[in-house]
Design an enzyme around this catalytic site. Structure first.
Site, mmCIF file in Angstrom:
data_model
loop_
_atom_site.group_PDB
_atom_site.id
_atom_site.type_symbol
_atom_site.label_atom_id
_atom_site.label_comp_id
_atom_site.label_asym_id
_atom_site.label_seq_id
_atom_site.Cartn_x
_atom_site.Cartn_y
_atom_site.Cartn_z
ATOM 1 N N SER A 1 0.811 -1.131 -0.031
ATOM 2 C CA SER A 1 -0.091 -0.228 0.059
ATOM 3 C C SER A 1 0.938 1.262 0.077
ATOM 4 O O SER A 1 1.982 1.255 0.602
ATOM 5 C CB SER A 1 -0.946 0.268 1.342
ATOM 6 O OG SER A 1 -1.492 1.014 1.292
ATOM 7 N N TYR B 1 -1.621 -0.366 10.292
ATOM 8 C CA TYR B 1 -1.939 -0.975 8.934
ATOM 9 C C TYR B 1 -0.725 -0.797 7.976
ATOM 10 O O TYR B 1 -0.038 -1.787 7.363
ATOM 11 C CB TYR B 1 -3.096 -0.196 8.339
ATOM 12 C CG TYR B 1 -3.390 -0.552 6.906
ATOM 13 C CD1 TYR B 1 -3.781 -1.772 6.543
ATOM 14 C CD2 TYR B 1 -2.960 0.395 5.972
ATOM 15 C CE1 TYR B 1 -4.007 -2.241 5.188
ATOM 16 C CE2 TYR B 1 -3.253 0.085 4.580
ATOM 17 C CZ TYR B 1 -3.514 -1.114 4.239
ATOM 18 O OH TYR B 1 -4.110 -1.342 2.808
HETATM 19 N N1 LIG Z 1 -8.692 0.003 -1.656
HETATM 20 C C1 LIG Z 1 -7.671 0.599 -1.649
HETATM 21 O O1 LIG Z 1 -7.500 1.707 -1.127
HETATM 22 C C2 LIG Z 1 -6.370 -0.077 -1.016
HETATM 23 C C3 LIG Z 1 -5.304 0.675 -0.949
HETATM 24 C C4 LIG Z 1 -3.949 0.162 -0.768
HETATM 25 C C5 LIG Z 1 -3.876 -1.246 -0.453
HETATM 26 N N2 LIG Z 1 -5.016 -1.799 -0.486
HETATM 27 C C6 LIG Z 1 -4.826 -3.462 -0.519
HETATM 28 O O2 LIG Z 1 -5.312 -4.198 -1.394
HETATM 29 C C7 LIG Z 1 -5.623 -5.352 -1.188
HETATM 30 C C8 LIG Z 1 -7.136 -5.727 -1.575
HETATM 31 O O3 LIG Z 1 -7.924 -4.950 -1.070
HETATM 32 P P1 LIG Z 1 -9.232 -4.085 -1.615
HETATM 33 O O4 LIG Z 1 -8.939 -2.944 -1.621
HETATM 34 O O5 LIG Z 1 -9.526 -5.103 -3.050
HETATM 35 O O6 LIG Z 1 -10.450 -4.393 -0.369
HETATM 36 P P2 LIG Z 1 -11.614 -5.715 -0.504
HETATM 37 O O7 LIG Z 1 -12.713 -5.607 -1.716
HETATM 38 O O8 LIG Z 1 -12.132 -5.776 0.773
HETATM 39 O O9 LIG Z 1 -10.730 -7.236 -0.681
HETATM 40 C C9 LIG Z 1 -10.074 -7.699 0.407
HETATM 41 C C10 LIG Z 1 -10.364 -9.278 0.553
HETATM 42 O O10 LIG Z 1 -9.520 -9.888 1.154
HETATM 43 C C11 LIG Z 1 -10.370 -10.822 1.703
HETATM 44 N N3 LIG Z 1 -9.829 -11.082 2.901
HETATM 45 C C12 LIG Z 1 -10.034 -10.543 4.106
HETATM 46 N N4 LIG Z 1 -9.598 -11.267 5.240
HETATM 47 C C13 LIG Z 1 -9.387 -12.466 4.783
HETATM 48 C C14 LIG Z 1 -8.754 -13.523 5.366
HETATM 49 N N5 LIG Z 1 -8.595 -13.838 6.344
HETATM 50 N N6 LIG Z 1 -8.537 -14.688 4.572
HETATM 51 C C15 LIG Z 1 -8.734 -14.491 3.135
HETATM 52 N N7 LIG Z 1 -8.888 -13.507 2.672
HETATM 53 C C16 LIG Z 1 -9.445 -12.473 3.357
HETATM 54 C C17 LIG Z 1 -11.726 -10.588 1.646
HETATM 55 O O11 LIG Z 1 -12.678 -11.563 1.081
HETATM 56 P P3 LIG Z 1 -13.387 -12.681 2.268
HETATM 57 O O12 LIG Z 1 -13.903 -11.354 3.296
HETATM 58 O O13 LIG Z 1 -14.314 -13.212 1.613
HETATM 59 O O14 LIG Z 1 -12.489 -13.279 2.905
HETATM 60 C C18 LIG Z 1 -11.977 -9.519 0.335
HETATM 61 O O15 LIG Z 1 -12.269 -9.936 -0.658
HETATM 62 C C19 LIG Z 1 -5.525 -5.436 0.394
HETATM 63 O O16 LIG Z 1 -4.445 -6.208 0.819
HETATM 64 C C20 LIG Z 1 -5.680 -3.899 0.812
HETATM 65 O O17 LIG Z 1 -4.642 -3.771 2.026
HETATM 66 C C21 LIG Z 1 -6.189 -1.466 -1.005
#
Ligand SMILES: NC(=O)c1ccc[n+]([C@@H]2O[C@H](COP(=O)([O-])OP(=O)(O)OC[C@H]3O[C@@H](n4cnc5c(N)ncnc54)[C@H](OP(=O)(O)O)[C@@H]3O)[C@@H](O)[C@H]2O)c1
Length: 247
Positions: free
Chosen positions: A145, A158
């Site tokens: 991130s 985080y």
């Molecule tokens: N969106 C942003 O602005 C942003 C910015 C920087 C970095 N990121 C990073 O991008 C990555 C993806 O996030 P996203 O933005 O796409 O959000 P998201 O839509 O909430 O996706 C995160 C996914 O992680 C899964 N997850 C959560 N806990 C888990 C567990 N214990 N085991 C397996 N899967 C798990 C969730 O699925 P289930 O609940 O079905 O398990 C969910 O589908 C993350 O690592 C996040 O830190 C996001």
């Protein structure tokens, strides 16, 4: 597909594949000919995504994967091998952002982020590294991130988990030798379900910011595809993708 560049035919396992960046990555890579292996906890999402990919002519498999359970990562890697014969890429993407002021001492949230964001990636490495060694080839892509690049209040733990993965990935790259590739992708504010995991107050703040400046998850998927499609001897180390409007 060993020894070739491109995405066509590669077997790519993705954690957190049911929504957001993971889902966009699965869709893009499958569209470009990868066989995708989807892991997350909400199986109904994985099932629907796999069906969507297959309906479009792609190949997908899925299994319930909680990244805090080591055996689940072993199962995800084994599914890739059982169904498609190998594993070329593991995208360590599952993550949660339980952000809060340190003064609130939400120790359980801190531990949860360490368990999912850091230990989840370690369990993925534990499952895939021996397989990559056996195959003589393999690629780790980890979603970190911009929170780790510009550290701001409320995001200390985080950001710490994400920078731990950044450090871990560089150590892995150092030890990988000339046959494995390691990439970290740092998204900035991206429009996903990510705020859902936060407290109501934080969720409202983050959603407002998302509404104002976020880029779509497909922008991150394209960065991951870029790293994956390079020739075997080209290791894309780090990519930062954020909204132009993000400070
Ligand atoms: N969106 C942003 O602005 C942003 C910015 C920087 C970095 N990121 C990073 O991008 C990555 C993806 O996030 P996203 O933005 O796409 O959000 P998201 O839509 O909430 O996706 C995160 C996914 O992680 C899964 N997850 C959560 N806990 C888990 C567990 N214990 N085991 C397996 N899967 C798990 C969730 O699925 P289930 O609940 O079905 O398990 C969910 O589908 C993350 O690592 C996040 O830190 C996001």
């Amino acid at each position: 597909m060993s020894g070739t560049s491109g995405i066509e035919g590669k077997v790519v396992a993705i954690t957190g594949a049911g929504s957001g960046i993971g889902e966009a990555t699965a869709l893009l890579l499958a569209e470009r000919g990868a066989k995708v292996v989807l892991g997350a906890r909400r199986t109904e999402r994985l099932e629907a995504l796999a069906a969507r990919i297959e309906a479009a002519g792609g190949e997908a498999a899925w299994t319930r994967t909680d990244v805090t359970v080591r055996e689940d990562l072993t199962g995800l890697v084994e599914l890739a091998r059982g169904r498609f014969g190998r594993l070329d890429v593991l995208v360590g993407n599952a993550g949660i952002g339980l952000i809060s002021p340190l003064d609130e001492v939400r120790v359980e949230d801190w531990e949860r982020m360490i368990d999912v964001n850091l230990k989840g990636v370690l369990y993925g490495i534990a499952a895939a590294l021996p397989v990559f060694r056996e195959q003589g080839t393999g690629h780790f892509v980890n979603t970190v991130s911009t929170a780790g690049l510009r550290v701001v209040p409320l995001q200390a733990v985080y950001a710490a988990t994400k920078n731990a993965v950044r450090t871990l990935s560089e150590g892995l790259r150092q030890e990988a030798g000339d046959s494995l590739r390691v990439t970290v992708v740092s998204p900035g504010v991206t429009r996903t379900d990510f705020p859902d995991s936060m407290s109501a107050e934080m969720r409202a703040q983050v959603r407002d910011r998302m509404d104002a400046i976020a880029i779509p998850p497909d922008a991150i998927a394209r960065a991951i595809a870029y790293a994956v499609e390079q020739p075997d001897n080209v290791d894309v180390g780090a990519i930062v993708v954020r909204p132009t409007a993000q400070a």
